[in-house]
Design a protein around this motif. Sequence first.
Motif, PDB file in Angstrom:
ATOM      1  N   PRO A  30     -28.457  40.585  28.900  1.00 41.02           N
ATOM      2  CA  PRO A  30     -27.453  40.676  29.967  1.00 41.02           C
ATOM      3  C   PRO A  30     -26.178  41.358  29.506  1.00 41.02           C
ATOM      4  CG  PRO A  30     -27.643  38.424  29.156  1.00 41.02           C
ATOM      5  CD  PRO A  30     -28.774  39.188  28.556  1.00 41.02           C
ATOM      6  N   TRP A  31     -26.034  41.576  28.197  1.00 46.13           N
ATOM      7  CA  TRP A  31     -24.853  42.244  27.672  1.00 46.13           C
ATOM      8  C   TRP A  31     -25.120  43.709  27.358  1.00 46.13           C
ATOM      9  CZ3 TRP A  31     -21.321  39.344  29.235  1.00 46.13           C
ATOM     10  CH2 TRP A  31     -21.458  37.960  29.212  1.00 46.13           C
ATOM     11  N   ASP A  32     -26.222  44.233  27.866  1.00 44.86           N
ATOM     12  CA  ASP A  32     -26.495  45.666  27.807  1.00 44.86           C
ATOM     13  C   ASP A  32     -26.194  46.286  29.168  1.00 44.86           C
ATOM     14  OD1 ASP A  32     -27.259  45.787  25.170  1.00 44.86           O
ATOM     15  OD2 ASP A  32     -29.373  45.355  25.612  1.00 44.86           O
ATOM     16  N   ALA A  33     -25.783  47.544  29.158  1.00 45.57           N
ATOM     17  CA  ALA A  33     -25.456  48.230  30.406  1.00 45.57           C
ATOM     18  C   ALA A  33     -26.711  48.476  31.232  1.00 45.57           C
ATOM     19  CB  ALA A  33     -24.766  49.554  30.101  1.00 45.57           C
ATOM     20  N   THR A  34     -26.602  48.311  32.532  1.00 43.30           N
ATOM     21  CA  THR A  34     -27.693  48.619  33.447  1.00 43.30           C
ATOM     22  C   THR A  34     -27.595  50.077  33.878  1.00 43.30           C
ATOM     23  OG1 THR A  34     -26.423  48.024  35.415  1.00 43.30           O
ATOM     24  CG2 THR A  34     -27.609  46.241  34.282  1.00 43.30           C
ATOM     25  N   GLU A  35     -28.610  50.537  34.560  1.00 45.23           N
ATOM     26  CA  GLU A  35     -28.585  51.909  35.089  1.00 45.23           C
ATOM     27  C   GLU A  35     -27.436  52.085  36.066  1.00 45.23           C
ATOM     28  OE1 GLU A  35     -29.508  55.842  35.551  1.00 45.23           O
ATOM     29  OE2 GLU A  35     -30.272  54.419  34.064  1.00 45.23           O
ATOM     30  N   HIS A  36     -27.171  51.040  36.868  1.00 46.80           N
ATOM     31  CA  HIS A  36     -26.048  51.109  37.807  1.00 46.80           C
ATOM     32  C   HIS A  36     -24.719  51.232  37.062  1.00 46.80           C
ATOM     33  CE1 HIS A  36     -23.543  50.287  41.305  1.00 46.80           C
ATOM     34  NE2 HIS A  36     -22.932  49.342  40.599  1.00 46.80           N
ATOM     35  N   ASP A  37     -24.585  50.476  35.978  1.00 51.57           N
ATOM     36  CA  ASP A  37     -23.363  50.572  35.170  1.00 51.57           C
ATOM     37  C   ASP A  37     -23.147  51.999  34.679  1.00 51.57           C
ATOM     38  OD1 ASP A  37     -22.936  47.835  35.431  1.00 51.57           O
ATOM     39  OD2 ASP A  37     -23.973  47.357  33.557  1.00 51.57           O
ATOM     40  N   LEU A  38     -24.198  52.606  34.183  1.00 49.34           N
ATOM     41  CA  LEU A  38     -24.077  53.964  33.646  1.00 49.34           C
ATOM     42  C   LEU A  38     -23.752  54.968  34.743  1.00 49.34           C
ATOM     43  CD1 LEU A  38     -27.037  54.004  31.089  1.00 49.34           C
ATOM     44  CD2 LEU A  38     -24.634  53.438  30.693  1.00 49.34           C
ATOM     45  N   GLN A  39     -24.279  54.764  35.928  1.00 51.58           N
ATOM     46  CA  GLN A  39     -23.961  55.652  37.044  1.00 51.58           C
ATOM     47  C   GLN A  39     -22.489  55.537  37.435  1.00 51.58           C
ATOM     48  OE1 GLN A  39     -26.745  54.577  40.114  1.00 51.58           O
ATOM     49  NE2 GLN A  39     -28.506  55.487  39.058  1.00 51.58           N
ATOM     50  N   VAL A  40     -21.984  54.299  37.480  1.00 52.93           N
ATOM     51  CA  VAL A  40     -20.564  54.099  37.796  1.00 52.93           C
ATOM     52  C   VAL A  40     -19.686  54.763  36.743  1.00 52.93           C
ATOM     53  CG1 VAL A  40     -18.741  52.361  38.006  1.00 52.93           C
ATOM     54  CG2 VAL A  40     -20.956  51.978  39.098  1.00 52.93           C
ATOM     55  N   GLU A  46     -16.612  61.814  35.082  1.00 56.63           N
ATOM     56  CA  GLU A  46     -16.581  63.180  35.621  1.00 56.63           C
ATOM     57  C   GLU A  46     -15.290  63.437  36.387  1.00 56.63           C
ATOM     58  OE1 GLU A  46     -19.557  66.253  37.990  1.00 56.63           O
ATOM     59  OE2 GLU A  46     -19.992  64.107  37.929  1.00 56.63           O
ATOM     60  N   ARG A  47     -14.828  62.461  37.166  1.00 54.80           N
ATOM     61  CA  ARG A  47     -13.608  62.628  37.939  1.00 54.80           C
ATOM     62  C   ARG A  47     -12.363  62.624  37.053  1.00 54.80           C
ATOM     63  NH1 ARG A  47     -13.104  61.272  43.258  1.00 54.80           N
ATOM     64  NH2 ARG A  47     -10.973  62.058  42.926  1.00 54.80           N
ATOM     65  N   LEU A  48     -12.353  61.771  36.041  1.00 50.17           N
ATOM     66  CA  LEU A  48     -11.165  61.618  35.211  1.00 50.17           C
ATOM     67  C   LEU A  48     -11.083  62.640  34.083  1.00 50.17           C
ATOM     68  CD1 LEU A  48     -11.164  57.721  34.869  1.00 50.17           C
ATOM     69  CD2 LEU A  48      -9.665  59.084  36.328  1.00 50.17           C
ATOM     70  N   ALA A  83     -24.913  54.297  25.138  1.00 50.73           N
ATOM     71  CA  ALA A  83     -25.960  54.487  26.145  1.00 50.73           C
ATOM     72  C   ALA A  83     -25.546  55.545  27.160  1.00 50.73           C
ATOM     73  CB  ALA A  83     -26.251  53.159  26.849  1.00 50.73           C
ATOM     74  N   LEU A  84     -24.263  55.580  27.511  1.00 48.55           N
ATOM     75  CA  LEU A  84     -23.763  56.592  28.452  1.00 48.55           C
ATOM     76  C   LEU A  84     -23.917  57.991  27.868  1.00 48.55           C
ATOM     77  CD1 LEU A  84     -22.164  57.105  31.153  1.00 48.55           C
ATOM     78  CD2 LEU A  84     -20.087  57.047  29.754  1.00 48.55           C
ATOM     79  N   ALA A  85     -23.609  58.143  26.586  1.00 56.99           N
ATOM     80  CA  ALA A  85     -23.732  59.453  25.936  1.00 56.99           C
ATOM     81  C   ALA A  85     -25.187  59.898  25.869  1.00 56.99           C
ATOM     82  CB  ALA A  85     -23.123  59.397  24.541  1.00 56.99           C
ATOM     83  N   ARG A  86     -26.109  58.957  25.655  1.00 59.53           N
ATOM     84  CA  ARG A  86     -27.529  59.322  25.631  1.00 59.53           C
ATOM     85  C   ARG A  86     -28.030  59.686  27.025  1.00 59.53           C
ATOM     86  NH1 ARG A  86     -27.752  54.731  22.257  1.00 59.53           N
ATOM     87  NH2 ARG A  86     -28.572  53.485  24.003  1.00 59.53           N
ATOM     88  N   ARG A  87     -27.584  58.940  28.017  1.00 54.73           N
ATOM     89  CA  ARG A  87     -28.065  59.150  29.385  1.00 54.73           C
ATOM     90  C   ARG A  87     -27.456  60.398  30.013  1.00 54.73           C
ATOM     91  NH1 ARG A  87     -29.869  60.132  33.495  1.00 54.73           N
ATOM     92  NH2 ARG A  87     -30.561  58.809  35.231  1.00 54.73           N
ATOM     93  N   TYR A  88     -26.187  60.678  29.695  1.00 57.15           N
ATOM     94  CA  TYR A  88     -25.486  61.841  30.263  1.00 57.15           C
ATOM     95  C   TYR A  88     -24.827  62.612  29.115  1.00 57.15           C
ATOM     96  CZ  TYR A  88     -25.980  59.148  34.595  1.00 57.15           C
ATOM     97  OH  TYR A  88     -26.478  58.420  35.667  1.00 57.15           O
ATOM     98  N   PRO A  89     -25.583  63.391  28.382  1.00 55.44           N
ATOM     99  CA  PRO A  89     -25.037  64.042  27.178  1.00 55.44           C
ATOM    100  C   PRO A  89     -23.980  65.106  27.467  1.00 55.44           C
ATOM    101  CG  PRO A  89     -27.269  64.811  27.656  1.00 55.44           C
ATOM    102  CD  PRO A  89     -27.019  63.674  28.582  1.00 55.44           C
ATOM    103  N   ASP A  90     -23.883  65.598  28.703  1.00 56.02           N
ATOM    104  CA  ASP A  90     -22.925  66.657  29.008  1.00 56.02           C
ATOM    105  C   ASP A  90     -21.556  66.124  29.413  1.00 56.02           C
ATOM    106  OD1 ASP A  90     -24.859  68.578  28.512  1.00 56.02           O
ATOM    107  OD2 ASP A  90     -25.555  68.620  30.592  1.00 56.02           O
ATOM    108  N   LEU A  91     -21.406  64.831  29.563  1.00 52.22           N
ATOM    109  CA  LEU A  91     -20.118  64.259  29.943  1.00 52.22           C
ATOM    110  C   LEU A  91     -19.158  64.264  28.760  1.00 52.22           C
ATOM    111  CD1 LEU A  91     -21.099  61.142  32.102  1.00 52.22           C
ATOM    112  CD2 LEU A  91     -20.073  63.265  32.906  1.00 52.22           C
ATOM    113  N   PRO A  92     -17.840  64.282  29.022  1.00 54.75           N
ATOM    114  CA  PRO A  92     -16.872  64.156  27.916  1.00 54.75           C
ATOM    115  C   PRO A  92     -17.073  62.851  27.154  1.00 54.75           C
ATOM    116  CG  PRO A  92     -15.779  64.826  29.953  1.00 54.75           C
ATOM    117  CD  PRO A  92     -17.179  64.463  30.330  1.00 54.75           C
ATOM    118  N   ARG A  93     -16.863  62.921  25.861  1.00 53.38           N
ATOM    119  CA  ARG A  93     -17.008  61.733  25.023  1.00 53.38           C
ATOM    120  C   ARG A  93     -15.690  60.971  24.957  1.00 53.38           C
ATOM    121  NH1 ARG A  93     -21.668  61.958  21.860  1.00 53.38           N
ATOM    122  NH2 ARG A  93     -23.186  63.228  22.993  1.00 53.38           N
TER     123      ARG A  93
END
Length: 260
Positions: A30-40, A46-48, A83-93
Motif C-alpha cells: 500500500p506504500w507503493d505508487a499506483t498507476e493512478h498516482d503516476l498519472q496524477v 508536465e504542467r509545472l 517509478a514515475l521516471a520509469r513509467r514516463y522517461p521523457d518527463l523532467p526529473r
Amino acid sequence: MRYQTTRHQAGRHGVSRAIHRFRQTRRLSPWDATEHDLQVMAALTERLGAPPVSNMMRYCGPEARHLDQLGESLGDWRRMLEALARRYPDLPRSGAQASDGTTLDSAPERIVWETLVQRVPDDLDLRCHPWLEDGRYLRSDFGLCAPEEETPLVCIEVMGMLGSDQICRTDVEEASLDRLAEKQDWFSQPDRPLLRVIWLDMMAHPDWLEAICAEAIEAAVAQTACGMKKFAEVKERIPGRNFRQEKRGSLPASRGRARK
C-alpha cells in the motif's frame, strides 16, 4: 515470506515456475505508487515543468490523497519518483536545477522559476536571489527588473513549506513565516519594490500559479511604463540643446527687426 516447493515442483523447471507464479500473484505494498498516482504526478509535472514536491499533495484534492500519504515518508516518496521516471522517461526529473541550467535553492523555487521564465518578456530581466539592501543580508527569491537595472520592480517570495492558510505544523514552518514577516515589513516602506508571495497551494494548481506569475509580470511592466513616462515628463520640462539654439537663433532676428 519463504516459498516452499513440493516434490512435484522440484524438477528441472519446477522451481522457476513456482517463483513465476509467486511474482504474478504478489500484491503491491500500500506504500507503493499506483498507476493512478503516476498519472496524477505526470500531469502535474508536465504542467509545472518539474515534479511537484511531496507537501504539495495536501492541496491537490481527493485524487492525490494516496500521494499525500506517500509523501509522509521520504523513502516512499523516493520510490514513487523512481517509478514515475520509469513509467514516463521523457518527463523532467526531480531536482533543484531548472531546464535552462539555473540552479535554485529548492524544488519549489524551481517550479516557480520554470513558470516565470517562460512568460517574462524581452523588456524585463528575471533575476535569481537579488539583494534588497546594501550592507544587510536581505534578499528576495526572484526579482523582475528593468533591463540593466539591479533594483527589482517586483519581488517574488516562494513559500515552499506553507499554504496560504499559513497553518504551521513544525518549528521550521513557523520560522519561515517569521522571515516572511520581516521581509513584508521591509517592503511596506516607501519607495520599495512591489512584493508578491506564492504559497504552496498556488503551486499545486498550475492555473493559479500561472495567473499569479502573469500578474507579477504585468505589475513589473506597468512599473516600467510609469518610470519611462515620468522620465519623459521630466525631460520635456528641461530645456534641451535644440531649445537653447532656437532661442539664441531668434535673438539676432529680433534685434534686426528692432533696428529697422
